[in-house]
Write a protein that holds these residues in place. Structure first.
Motif, PDB file in Angstrom:
ATOM      1  N   TYR A  59      65.694  41.019 -82.129  1.00 14.59           N
ATOM      2  CA  TYR A  59      66.722  40.659 -81.157  1.00 14.59           C
ATOM      3  C   TYR A  59      68.002  40.139 -81.798  1.00 14.59           C
ATOM      4  N   GLU A 103      70.568  39.793 -75.593  1.00 14.87           N
ATOM      5  CA  GLU A 103      70.835  39.526 -74.179  1.00 14.87           C
ATOM      6  C   GLU A 103      69.635  39.944 -73.320  1.00 14.87           C
ATOM      7  N   MET A 104      69.017  41.077 -73.629  1.00 13.65           N
ATOM      8  CA  MET A 104      67.845  41.521 -72.897  1.00 13.65           C
ATOM      9  C   MET A 104      66.701  40.516 -73.071  1.00 13.65           C
ATOM     10  N   LEU A 113      66.947  37.288 -73.826  1.00 21.31           N
ATOM     11  CA  LEU A 113      67.272  36.054 -73.118  1.00 21.31           C
ATOM     12  C   LEU A 113      67.095  36.202 -71.609  1.00 21.31           C
ATOM     13  N   SER A 114      67.428  37.362 -71.072  1.00 23.68           N
ATOM     14  CA  SER A 114      67.238  37.558 -69.633  1.00 23.68           C
ATOM     15  C   SER A 114      65.758  37.562 -69.278  1.00 23.68           C
ATOM     16  N   LYS A 115      64.907  38.094 -70.175  1.00 18.35           N
ATOM     17  CA  LYS A 115      63.462  38.050 -69.948  1.00 18.35           C
ATOM     18  C   LYS A 115      62.981  36.604 -69.924  1.00 18.35           C
ATOM     19  N   HIS A 133      64.774  33.921 -69.182  1.00 19.10           N
ATOM     20  CA  HIS A 133      65.265  33.248 -67.973  1.00 19.10           C
ATOM     21  C   HIS A 133      64.482  33.674 -66.739  1.00 19.10           C
ATOM     22  N   SER A 134      64.169  34.961 -66.617  1.00 20.88           N
ATOM     23  CA  SER A 134      63.414  35.406 -65.451  1.00 20.88           C
ATOM     24  C   SER A 134      62.009  34.839 -65.481  1.00 20.88           C
ATOM     25  N   ASP A 145      62.307  31.170 -64.435  1.00 20.84           N
ATOM     26  CA  ASP A 145      62.620  31.084 -62.999  1.00 20.84           C
ATOM     27  C   ASP A 145      61.368  31.326 -62.164  1.00 20.84           C
TER      28      ASP A 145
END
Length: 74
Positions: free
Chosen positions: A52, A59-60, A62-64, A66-67, A70
């Motif tokens: 990464y 970014e991909m 980090l979005s994983k 965060h999701s 959440d």
């Protein structure tokens, strides 16, 4: 949890155990198999994290993360 992704953690764990199984004849770990296993897992995890480094992959990743975090609050 370093990876924040259960599937990725499972994949890494399976990979490490497959490697250990393939190399079982040459492994000399009678004294401390737990340390040997930990070092192999750590090496594999950090190897995965190195994927990464470029901005799009980071970014991909980090979005994983965060999701995942959440969804844990639901």
């Amino acid at each position: 949890m370093l990876l924040k992704d259960e599937k990725e953690a499972e994949t890494i764990t399976e990979s490490v155990f497959a490697k250990i199984w393939d190399e079982r004849i040459d492994i000399e770990t009678e004294d401390n198999f737990q340390a040997y296993l930990f070092l192999n897992l750590k090496s594999e995890i950090f190897g995965q994290m190195n994927r990464y480094r470029d901005p799009a992959s980071k970014e991909m990743f980090l979005s994983k993360i965060h999701s995942y975090s959440d969804n844990q609050h639901l």
